[in-house]
Design a protein around this motif. Sequence first.
Motif, PDB file in Angstrom:
ATOM      1  N   GLY A  78       0.796  -1.211   0.000  1.00  0.00           N
ATOM      2  CA  GLY A  78       0.000   0.000   0.000  1.00  0.00           C
ATOM      3  C   GLY A  78       0.830   1.261   0.000  1.00  0.00           C
ATOM      4  O   GLY A  78       0.514   2.220  -0.696  1.00  0.00           O
ATOM      5  N   CYS A  79       1.903   1.285   0.784  1.00  0.00           N
ATOM      6  CA  CYS A  79       2.713   2.501   0.865  1.00  0.00           C
ATOM      7  C   CYS A  79       3.972   2.438   0.042  1.00  0.00           C
ATOM      8  O   CYS A  79       4.471   3.456  -0.405  1.00  0.00           O
ATOM      9  N   CYS A  80       4.474   1.192  -0.161  1.00  0.00           N
ATOM     10  CA  CYS A  80       5.897   1.103  -0.479  1.00  0.00           C
ATOM     11  C   CYS A  80       6.235   0.252  -1.684  1.00  0.00           C
ATOM     12  O   CYS A  80       7.356  -0.240  -1.807  1.00  0.00           O
ATOM     13  N   THR A  81       5.274   0.055  -2.579  1.00  0.00           N
ATOM     14  CA  THR A  81       5.583  -0.628  -3.822  1.00  0.00           C
ATOM     15  C   THR A  81       6.459   0.275  -4.685  1.00  0.00           C
ATOM     16  O   THR A  81       6.158   1.459  -4.864  1.00  0.00           O
ATOM     17  N   ALA A  82       7.539  -0.280  -5.209  1.00  0.00           N
ATOM     18  CA  ALA A  82       8.455   0.518  -6.027  1.00  0.00           C
ATOM     19  C   ALA A  82       7.750   1.014  -7.283  1.00  0.00           C
ATOM     20  O   ALA A  82       6.907   0.328  -7.861  1.00  0.00           O
ATOM     21  N   THR A  83       8.098   2.232  -7.713  1.00  0.00           N
ATOM     22  CA  THR A  83       7.546   2.737  -8.960  1.00  0.00           C
ATOM     23  C   THR A  83       8.183   2.021 -10.142  1.00  0.00           C
ATOM     24  O   THR A  83       9.310   1.511 -10.065  1.00  0.00           O
ATOM     25  N   THR A  84       7.463   2.001 -11.261  1.00  0.00           N
ATOM     26  CA  THR A  84       7.989   1.428 -12.508  1.00  0.00           C
ATOM     27  C   THR A  84       7.712   2.406 -13.642  1.00  0.00           C
ATOM     28  O   THR A  84       8.438   3.378 -13.809  1.00  0.00           O
ATOM     29  N   ARG A  85       6.644   2.200 -14.388  1.00  0.00           N
ATOM     30  CA  ARG A  85       6.416   3.021 -15.582  1.00  0.00           C
ATOM     31  C   ARG A  85       5.962   4.438 -15.239  1.00  0.00           C
ATOM     32  O   ARG A  85       6.259   5.378 -15.977  1.00  0.00           O
ATOM     33  N   ASP A  86       5.230   4.608 -14.128  1.00  0.00           N
ATOM     34  CA  ASP A  86       4.699   5.922 -13.769  1.00  0.00           C
ATOM     35  C   ASP A  86       5.255   6.389 -12.430  1.00  0.00           C
ATOM     36  O   ASP A  86       5.604   5.578 -11.569  1.00  0.00           O
ATOM     37  N   VAL A  87       5.296   7.709 -12.256  1.00  0.00           N
ATOM     38  CA  VAL A  87       5.669   8.340 -10.986  1.00  0.00           C
ATOM     39  C   VAL A  87       4.610   9.406 -10.735  1.00  0.00           C
ATOM     40  O   VAL A  87       4.700  10.519 -11.243  1.00  0.00           O
ATOM     41  N   GLU A  88       3.596   9.071  -9.938  1.00  0.00           N
ATOM     42  CA  GLU A  88       2.391   9.884  -9.879  1.00  0.00           C
ATOM     43  C   GLU A  88       2.407  10.941  -8.779  1.00  0.00           C
ATOM     44  O   GLU A  88       1.447  11.705  -8.647  1.00  0.00           O
ATOM     45  N   LYS A  89       3.476  11.004  -7.986  1.00  0.00           N
ATOM     46  CA  LYS A  89       3.573  12.020  -6.945  1.00  0.00           C
ATOM     47  C   LYS A  89       5.035  12.264  -6.625  1.00  0.00           C
ATOM     48  O   LYS A  89       5.904  11.453  -6.950  1.00  0.00           O
ATOM     49  N   VAL A  90       5.312  13.398  -5.978  1.00  0.00           N
ATOM     50  CA  VAL A  90       6.662  13.670  -5.502  1.00  0.00           C
ATOM     51  C   VAL A  90       7.015  12.635  -4.440  1.00  0.00           C
ATOM     52  O   VAL A  90       6.225  12.355  -3.539  1.00  0.00           O
ATOM     53  N   GLY A  91       8.197  12.066  -4.550  1.00  0.00           N
ATOM     54  CA  GLY A  91       8.590  10.991  -3.640  1.00  0.00           C
ATOM     55  C   GLY A  91       8.357   9.613  -4.212  1.00  0.00           C
ATOM     56  O   GLY A  91       8.746   8.615  -3.612  1.00  0.00           O
ATOM     57  N   GLY A  92       7.691   9.545  -5.382  1.00  0.00           N
ATOM     58  CA  GLY A  92       7.476   8.256  -6.028  1.00  0.00           C
ATOM     59  C   GLY A  92       6.245   7.559  -5.507  1.00  0.00           C
ATOM     60  O   GLY A  92       5.148   7.727  -6.036  1.00  0.00           O
ATOM     61  N   ASN A  93       6.396   6.786  -4.418  1.00  0.00           N
ATOM     62  CA  ASN A  93       5.256   6.086  -3.839  1.00  0.00           C
ATOM     63  C   ASN A  93       4.755   6.820  -2.603  1.00  0.00           C
ATOM     64  O   ASN A  93       5.289   7.862  -2.215  1.00  0.00           O
ATOM     65  N   LEU A  94       3.736   6.270  -1.965  1.00  0.00           N
ATOM     66  CA  LEU A  94       3.151   6.928  -0.800  1.00  0.00           C
ATOM     67  C   LEU A  94       4.106   6.972   0.381  1.00  0.00           C
ATOM     68  O   LEU A  94       3.947   7.782   1.289  1.00  0.00           O
ATOM     69  N   GLY A  95       5.130   6.103   0.366  1.00  0.00           N
ATOM     70  CA  GLY A  95       6.137   6.106   1.421  1.00  0.00           C
ATOM     71  C   GLY A  95       7.294   7.048   1.163  1.00  0.00           C
ATOM     72  O   GLY A  95       8.259   7.061   1.930  1.00  0.00           O
ATOM     73  N   ASN A  96       7.222   7.835   0.085  1.00  0.00           N
ATOM     74  CA  ASN A  96       8.266   8.819  -0.262  1.00  0.00           C
ATOM     75  C   ASN A  96       9.641   8.166  -0.405  1.00  0.00           C
ATOM     76  O   ASN A  96      10.654   8.742  -0.008  1.00  0.00           O
ATOM     77  N   GLN A  97       9.684   6.987  -1.029  1.00  0.00           N
ATOM     78  CA  GLN A  97      10.945   6.250  -1.104  1.00  0.00           C
ATOM     79  C   GLN A  97      11.844   6.673  -2.255  1.00  0.00           C
ATOM     80  O   GLN A  97      13.030   6.312  -2.268  1.00  0.00           O
TER      81      GLN A  97
END
Length: 681
Positions: free
Chosen positions: A32-51
């Motif tokens: 939910g928070c921490c799946t690595a991004t791949t094709r898209d980056v939909e927010k600053v920080g990448g995923n919801l965990g800002n990783q």
Amino acid sequence: MRLALLPSLIMTLGVLAAAPPALAQPANQSPGCCTATTRDVEKVGGNLGNQNYSALRQINKANVKQLGAIWLNEIEGGITTGTNQSTTIVKDGVIYIESALGKLHAVDGVTGQTKWVYPGKGTITRRGPAIGQGLVYTIATGNTVVALNKDTGQVVWEKQINGYGNVAKVGVVYHDGMLYLGTNDGSRGAALAVDAGTGELKWYFFGIPGPGEFGYDTWGGGPQSGATPWIHPAVDPELNLVYWTFGNARGGSSQDGSQRPGQNLFANSIVATDAKTGAYKWHFQSVHHDIWDMDNVNAPVLADVTVKGQPRKAVIYGSKTAMWYILDRTDGTPLVGIDEKPVPQDARQNTWPTQPYPRGDAWMPLCVTDSGPARAVPNFKRGCLYSAHWDEPVLSIPGQGGGGDWSHVSFSHSTKLVYTGFGYVSSAHSLTEASNGLRPLGTEMTGGIVAIDPATNKIRWKKDMPYSLAHGNGILTTASDLMFIGQPDGNLLGMDALNGRELWRFQTGAAISASPITYEVNGEQYMAIYAGGTGIPYGDSAQRGDHLWAFKIGGTVPQAAEPTKPVIRRPISAAAVEGSVVNNTVTLARQWSGGQVGGAEAGGTNAMAPQHLRVPVGTTVTFHNPATNAKQHCATQFFEGLFNAGPLAPGQSFQYTFSERGEYFYNDCTDPRSTGKVVVY
């Protein structure tokens, strides 16, 4: 728009082999928070965990030297003004970027062609849009939140949210039909949750509690201001929690705690709230009763780590103090250990008797030093991180512009390390300073990159760099153990995430104060960066711009011309005066105004007359303390150590012959804020 691209590479799109499959998530990873991004980056920080981590690995250590630009889009036509602190996002191959002029641009991530532009409502500092529900969300002047059709740029809705602080200088976070927004720089600011479909305010959480609320009594009945959440939060959907970091207390002045006794909650704190209702769940305060503007406001990073053999849900929090506070994100308890230790006291300031020190490693010295990048400007009273102050300036490090400040952090699923850029920027604190602390003129402002193991809070590797990397300089890591970071000199660096070894660099033409991102279109991996420039901490010496770049393996668009390098020593902005005009004489403890030496003894930063002297090599310069001054004064040259004249009694002088070209700073032992420089040509 001015656009440079490589048509030959675009024509071959899809011919190269597709990227290898992304790394599988570990069993204990929270998708939910921490799946690595791949094709898209939909927010600053990448995923919801800002990783700020991508599972893409087509760009790797074996081919990174062939990474090159495929296009450059100067999105505002080549402007070189404004403050640009926004990071790009991407959805379905389209890049979205906010500009210094308040606009939002949609740019094709493969061709570099601008698809549409939202004109905005005037200049505003922002730090990144977000995508959700087929919309792209941004902010505008007047505390306005805006939702645009992501394909056309048409305004779907816009709402003003007044009464909760300034909705500006923050990135937008979208999750599950909600927008999460911080506020900044107001007397009292709230964390906000907005309906993503309508813009209606759903809930708010003030950083300063109201009467009768938990934490209200921690201000001692004194003035309450500050504690604004001026960076984007993290979200854990499984725990239904949003994690906010709140800024420093003010109450009249961030350096004056005399009228606000107590810990001053929720200033300098991370607070977890219910994602749907905003209800308080837990908090951790990293600096009690702050009188140094040492708020820890990096966007919090969520990570699942193994601590002492047990999988734990961590939130990694910190920044300006140059220490990580590693907490259990379910309840805020320390995972590695944090000790309350006694600190210097001053009853006039109502200082708190202890401060929390995380077990593990600080990223830099916590006291000013005699040598190295944390070295002290001479003549100041020297201190450490939590040294108390009153009316005499006390020089300490990290300063309010050092440590991590608001650099964007990365957690790598591959190396299990957390990476941040930081700055060596000292500050002198006292009630005599109107701002949040004085960065002494002539002091050096450099920085570095550090990789920390969050399971132990120990440094795995650290690398000093020529510039401060504490202000929006985001780090991207990838599954191929590469890391990328931009510098204030315009260089985008590719490094080995295992040891910090530089593998690649590219000159973008303007200072970078944003995070690189990587994305995928038709099986090919791309990277993008916005080189927009910033004034922090180098002022006008850092090149501004509007340069949106995209890269892939085989790109051949040339690098930009190298801009003028930022001035790493805190500059003196006074106009130069030729030595012949003043008989090659500097008058100590006097101000220079209208081409004349002031008639009264003075203090403060500009009490050298003239403050900026230019002389030919071989010139003998006289430093004179007028007979009509009441105090002794000095001229202490630093850091080259050429001379230390004084204390000179009223009427006394000292002479020094400058035999080499260069720029030489000096200050006064009586008031070390008073600083001048001699430029020898």
